[in-house]
Design a protein around this motif. Structure first.
Motif, PDB file in Angstrom:
ATOM      1  N   ALA A   2       0.875  -1.145   0.131  1.00 15.27           N
ATOM      2  CA  ALA A   2       0.057   0.116  -0.061  1.00 15.27           C
ATOM      3  C   ALA A   2       0.712   1.317   0.005  1.00 15.27           C
ATOM      4  CB  ALA A   2      -0.824   0.111   1.195  1.00 15.27           C
ATOM      5  N   SER A   3       0.425   2.331  -0.761  1.00 12.59           N
ATOM      6  CA  SER A   3       1.091   3.504  -0.866  1.00 12.59           C
ATOM      7  C   SER A   3       0.170   4.420   0.374  1.00 12.59           C
ATOM      8  CB  SER A   3       0.693   4.234  -1.993  1.00 12.59           C
ATOM      9  OG  SER A   3      -0.580   4.210  -2.318  1.00 12.59           O
ATOM     10  N   ILE A   4       0.846   5.477   0.887  1.00 10.17           N
ATOM     11  CA  ILE A   4      -0.015   6.325   1.950  1.00 10.17           C
ATOM     12  C   ILE A   4       0.107   7.746   1.309  1.00 10.17           C
ATOM     13  CG2 ILE A   4       0.043   7.038   4.299  1.00 10.17           C
ATOM     14  CD1 ILE A   4       1.784   4.177   4.961  1.00 10.17           C
ATOM     15  N   ARG A   5      -1.022   8.527   1.672  1.00 12.29           N
ATOM     16  CA  ARG A   5      -1.142   9.967   1.418  1.00 12.29           C
ATOM     17  C   ARG A   5      -1.706  10.545   2.605  1.00 12.29           C
ATOM     18  NH1 ARG A   5      -3.986   8.973  -3.307  1.00 12.29           N
ATOM     19  NH2 ARG A   5      -5.267  10.579  -2.768  1.00 12.29           N
ATOM     20  N   LEU A   6      -0.857  11.593   2.891  1.00 10.86           N
ATOM     21  CA  LEU A   6      -1.534  12.601   4.001  1.00 10.86           C
ATOM     22  C   LEU A   6      -1.813  13.758   3.062  1.00 10.86           C
ATOM     23  CD1 LEU A   6       1.171  11.932   6.721  1.00 10.86           C
ATOM     24  CD2 LEU A   6      -0.938  10.648   6.285  1.00 10.86           C
ATOM     25  N   GLU A   7      -2.816  14.359   3.349  1.00  6.56           N
ATOM     26  CA  GLU A   7      -3.591  15.411   2.636  1.00  6.56           C
ATOM     27  C   GLU A   7      -3.769  16.520   3.606  1.00  6.56           C
ATOM     28  OE1 GLU A   7      -6.428  14.448  -0.259  1.00  6.56           O
ATOM     29  OE2 GLU A   7      -4.876  13.294  -1.495  1.00  6.56           O
ATOM     30  N   ASN A   8      -3.222  17.463   3.908  1.00 10.56           N
ATOM     31  CA  ASN A   8      -3.413  18.749   4.582  1.00 10.56           C
ATOM     32  C   ASN A   8      -3.637  18.513   5.999  1.00 10.56           C
ATOM     33  OD1 ASN A   8      -3.279  21.446   4.528  1.00 10.56           O
ATOM     34  ND2 ASN A   8      -5.453  21.666   4.552  1.00 10.56           N
ATOM     35  N   ILE A   9      -2.990  17.459   6.561  1.00  4.28           N
ATOM     36  CA  ILE A   9      -3.181  17.059   7.857  1.00  4.28           C
ATOM     37  C   ILE A   9      -2.884  18.004   8.921  1.00  4.28           C
ATOM     38  CG2 ILE A   9      -2.495  15.384   9.660  1.00  4.28           C
ATOM     39  CD1 ILE A   9      -4.359  14.216   7.663  1.00  4.28           C
ATOM     40  N   VAL A  10      -3.770  18.365   9.820  1.00  4.18           N
ATOM     41  CA  VAL A  10      -3.599  19.088  10.977  1.00  4.18           C
ATOM     42  C   VAL A  10      -4.180  18.334  12.252  1.00  4.18           C
ATOM     43  CG1 VAL A  10      -4.256  21.308  12.189  1.00  4.18           C
ATOM     44  CG2 VAL A  10      -4.143  21.240   9.636  1.00  4.18           C
ATOM     45  N   ASP A  28       4.462   2.960  -2.403  1.00  6.60           N
ATOM     46  CA  ASP A  28       4.327   1.618  -1.996  1.00  6.60           C
ATOM     47  C   ASP A  28       5.704   0.916  -1.807  1.00  6.60           C
ATOM     48  OD1 ASP A  28       3.151  -0.931  -1.538  1.00  6.60           O
ATOM     49  OD2 ASP A  28       3.046  -1.389  -3.760  1.00  6.60           O
ATOM     50  N   GLU A  29       6.003  -0.089  -0.819  1.00  5.75           N
ATOM     51  CA  GLU A  29       7.094  -0.493  -0.528  1.00  5.75           C
ATOM     52  C   GLU A  29       8.254   0.405   0.023  1.00  5.75           C
ATOM     53  OE1 GLU A  29       8.433  -3.105  -3.588  1.00  5.75           O
ATOM     54  OE2 GLU A  29       6.255  -4.114  -3.774  1.00  5.75           O
ATOM     55  N   GLU A  30       7.905   1.588   0.133  1.00  6.69           N
ATOM     56  CA  GLU A  30       9.193   2.619   0.409  1.00  6.69           C
ATOM     57  C   GLU A  30       9.375   2.438   2.047  1.00  6.69           C
ATOM     58  OE1 GLU A  30      10.056   7.468   0.072  1.00  6.69           O
ATOM     59  OE2 GLU A  30       7.976   6.607  -0.139  1.00  6.69           O
ATOM     60  N   PHE A  31      10.533   2.695   2.265  1.00  9.09           N
ATOM     61  CA  PHE A  31      10.999   2.896   3.816  1.00  9.09           C
ATOM     62  C   PHE A  31      11.235   4.300   4.003  1.00  9.09           C
ATOM     63  CE2 PHE A  31      13.226   0.315   7.195  1.00  9.09           C
ATOM     64  CZ  PHE A  31      13.011   1.290   8.125  1.00  9.09           C
ATOM     65  N   LEU A  32      10.115   5.027   4.728  1.00  9.06           N
ATOM     66  CA  LEU A  32      10.272   6.582   4.994  1.00  9.06           C
ATOM     67  C   LEU A  32      10.532   6.821   6.584  1.00  9.06           C
ATOM     68  CD1 LEU A  32       8.634   9.280   3.594  1.00  9.06           C
ATOM     69  CD2 LEU A  32       7.951   9.104   5.606  1.00  9.06           C
ATOM     70  N   ILE A  61      -4.902   8.636   3.722  1.00  8.07           N
ATOM     71  CA  ILE A  61      -5.391   7.747   2.846  1.00  8.07           C
ATOM     72  C   ILE A  61      -4.379   6.439   2.544  1.00  8.07           C
ATOM     73  CG2 ILE A  61      -5.819   7.613   0.331  1.00  8.07           C
ATOM     74  CD1 ILE A  61      -6.273  10.617   0.138  1.00  8.07           C
ATOM     75  N   ILE A  62      -4.829   5.381   2.904  1.00  5.67           N
ATOM     76  CA  ILE A  62      -3.818   3.938   2.696  1.00  5.67           C
ATOM     77  C   ILE A  62      -4.669   3.424   1.484  1.00  5.67           C
ATOM     78  CG2 ILE A  62      -3.206   2.133   3.984  1.00  5.67           C
ATOM     79  CD1 ILE A  62      -3.490   3.604   6.458  1.00  5.67           C
ATOM     80  N   ALA A  63      -3.500   2.881   0.543  1.00  4.52           N
ATOM     81  CA  ALA A  63      -4.080   2.113  -0.474  1.00  4.52           C
ATOM     82  C   ALA A  63      -5.267   2.848  -1.094  1.00  4.52           C
ATOM     83  CB  ALA A  63      -4.202   0.764  -0.055  1.00  4.52           C
ATOM     84  N   ASP A  64      -5.394   4.150  -1.304  1.00  5.21           N
ATOM     85  CA  ASP A  64      -6.295   4.800  -2.131  1.00  5.21           C
ATOM     86  C   ASP A  64      -7.694   4.817  -1.453  1.00  5.21           C
ATOM     87  OD1 ASP A  64      -4.672   5.484  -4.246  1.00  5.21           O
ATOM     88  OD2 ASP A  64      -4.973   3.578  -4.956  1.00  5.21           O
TER      89      ASP A  64
END
Length: 348
Positions: A2-10, A28-32, A61-64
């Motif tokens: 899964a990819s992860i997106r954070l959109e304007n998180i407060v 996806d598969e990234e080590f962040l 958002i996880i896995a869209d």
């Protein structure tokens, strides 16, 4: 996975804002790695991904799929904490097995999954022992195996190595990175230790006071810092930052004089890393404040009267305390920052 997106998180706690309008994409598969000092918002960010904290604003958002309203237990993420959180009355086998039982995995499938996870962290011979009979490093590996056995789509790790001694931390870093590459699971790792960040990450997110300061590969962060906070946070010792004046192609400060781009004028901060300094040059004069041989390098601290400059000298360099010292700078490795601490890039 899964990819992860954070959109304007407060994230606000009353009048205090812990995370400020943060947007980030994790492949996806990234080590962040989320890196920064205590209180910068990195753990809060990870907890919002996990579902242990609700964002005040924005979307996770996880896995869209937007997961803001999904409980932590249903997000298919596995967490490893600073504390091992093992059940002391259970064997290591039963500790690793526990999440499989909770998820209703068929008993016939459990043993193979447990033993595979244990072998990945080199605990195959310790499954019948209880946590109290293991070392700190072994217990942390057991916590990793318990996370691995779930086969989640995301790993979240919150300073998992901070309880270990230096030697164990080094070996565990290698093990974590190797395991993540084997499993190919998207991983978010929180730490305040820049060595962990540099050695583990595909990309690093440096945070301060709830805001992202810079995102990039370890090489990008180290070699191309965006501001004085990043420059002074990354590196061991960190970059030397010298406040002074630029005029007519020269940068000057007390005990320091070096060439700089003609375009620079007025108050600026010069940055130079310790390894880009050499003993015996003409750019800096001072006295030896400290000399620390470590075997492969000698760390030299030079006192200019108003500041101390760190230098990585040759392994056999020695000098008497308070003796005169001159230092040279690599002209290709100078960094300049404006009065607000931001990198000055356009010097033409």
């Amino acid at each position: 996975m899964a990819s992860i997106r954070l959109e304007n998180i407060v994230k606000r706690y009353g009048t205090f804002t812990g995370v400020k309008h943060m947007s980030l994409e994790i492949a996806d598969e990234e080590f962040l790695v989320l890196l920064g000092p205590s209180g910068c918002g990195k753990t809060t960010t990870m907890r919002m991904i996990a579902g242990l904290e609700d964002p005040t604003e924005g979307e996770v958002i996880i896995a869209d799929e937007v997961v803001n309203e999904i409980d932590a237990r249903d997000r298919d993420v596995a967490m490893v904490f600073q504390g091992y959180a093992l059940y002391p009355n259970m064997t290591i086998y039963e500790n690793i097995r526990f999440p499989l039982r909770m998820r209703g995995v068929a008993k016939g499938d459990q043993d193979a999954l447990i033993r595979r996870a244990a072998e990945m962290v080199e605990l195959g011979d310790y499954l019948e022992r209880k946590p109290g009979a293991l070392s700190g490093g072994q217990r942390q590996r057991a916590a990793l195996a318990r996370a691995v056995v779930r086969q989640p789509q995301v790993f979240l790790m919150d300073e998992p190595l901070s309880n270990l001694d230096a030697k164990l931390r080094a070996s565990m870093r290698v093990q974590i990175k190797h395991m993540q590459r084997q499993l190919r699971v998207t991983t978010v790792y929180v730490t305040h230790d820049q060595i962990e960040a540099m050695t583990l990450a595909d990309r690093i997110v440096i945070m301060n006071r709830g805001e992202i300061q810079q995102v990039g590969t370890p090489d990008d962060i180290y070699g191309d810092p965006a501001n004085t906070f990043v420059a002074g946070f990354i590196g061991s010792p960190p970059m030397n930052l010298i406040m002074g004046e630029a005029r007519d192609g020269r940068f000057t400060a007390e005990g320091v004089s070096c060439a700089c781009p003609q375009a620079l004028a007025g108050p600026v901060t010069l940055g130079i890393r310790p390894e880009d300094c050499t003993v015996g040059g003409q750019e800096l004069t001072g006295t030896a404040y400290g000399v620390e041989p470590t075997g492969d390098v000698t760390y030299l601290t030079v006192d200019t009267g108003t500041r101390q400059i760190e230098v990585k000298a040759a392994r056999d360099f020695r000098a008497a305390i308070d003796s005169p010292i001159t230092i040279g700078f690599d002209p290709e490795r100078l960094y300049f920052f404006d009065a607000n601490g931001n990198r000055i890039r356009d010097l033409t």
